[in-house]
Design an enzyme around this catalytic site. Structure first.
Site, PDB file in Angstrom:
ATOM      1  N   PRO A   1      -4.470   0.856  -1.914  1.00 43.10           N
ATOM      2  CA  PRO A   1      -5.696   0.269  -1.369  1.00 43.10           C
ATOM      3  C   PRO A   1      -5.768   0.156   0.152  1.00 43.10           C
ATOM      4  CG  PRO A   1      -4.272  -1.453  -2.185  1.00 43.10           C
ATOM      5  CD  PRO A   1      -3.602  -0.153  -2.532  1.00 43.10           C
ATOM      6  N   CYS A   2      -5.906   1.289   0.825  1.00 46.02           N
ATOM      7  CA  CYS A   2      -6.044   1.261   2.281  1.00 46.02           C
ATOM      8  C   CYS A   2      -7.345   0.590   2.708  1.00 46.02           C
ATOM      9  CB  CYS A   2      -5.919   2.654   2.877  1.00 46.02           C
ATOM     10  SG  CYS A   2      -6.937   3.904   2.096  1.00 46.02           S
TER      11      CYS A   2
END
Length: 150
Positions: free
Chosen positions: A115-116
């Site tokens: 989850p950047c």
């Protein structure tokens, strides 16, 4: 390499599997129709995530990358659903610098699952996003998770 393409609320996605692990997620329809058990499970989990039924992915991942990139991606992966961390906070956590953390985030090959989008700039600014349609998709993911009001 087995691939699977499918629609999502953010447009077409393509997953790539290599040696029993998810290695890439592309924001395009690459025509992949391989229905391996892993690719089908990854799609199921992504569908559940988009419908707010899943908060944490449970998939074998192999994003490759350098040791530094992997340390950034591991730190991103530990950010809980609905929360964010700044590039600076991640940098402190891994003994790096914020700009390098931002570069590593931009090179994440398995966006959404790693989850950047949960990594933001200081002062409440969104920061960049290399996935899909860029910052608009980052904002949609943050709204979906409830960490940003629509």
């Amino acid at each position: 390499m087995p691939t699977l393409s499918f629609p999502s609320p953010l447009g077409s996605l393509t997953l790539i599997e290599t040696d029993g692990a998810i290695t890439q997620l592309h924001w395009t329809d690459q025509g992949g129709k391989d229905g391996t058990p892993l690719l089908l499970e990854a799609r199921r989990q992504l569908d559940a995530y988009f419908s707010r039924q899943l908060r944490e992915f449970d998939l074998p991942l192999d994003p490759g990358g350098t040791n530094f990139q992997r340390s950034v991606w591991d730190a991103m992966d530990r950010i809980p659903y609905g929360q964010t961390r700044t590039y600076g906070e991640i940098a402190k956590q891994i003994d790096g610098i914020p700009r390098a953390v931002g570069v590593a985030c931009g090179e994440n090959p398995i966006a959404i699952i790693l989850p950047c989008h949960r990594v933001v700039a200081a002062g409440g600014r969104t920061g960049g996003y290399s996935g899909g349609n860029g910052v608009p998709h980052k904002l949609q993911l943050l709204v979906l998770e409830g960490s940003l009001l629509a």
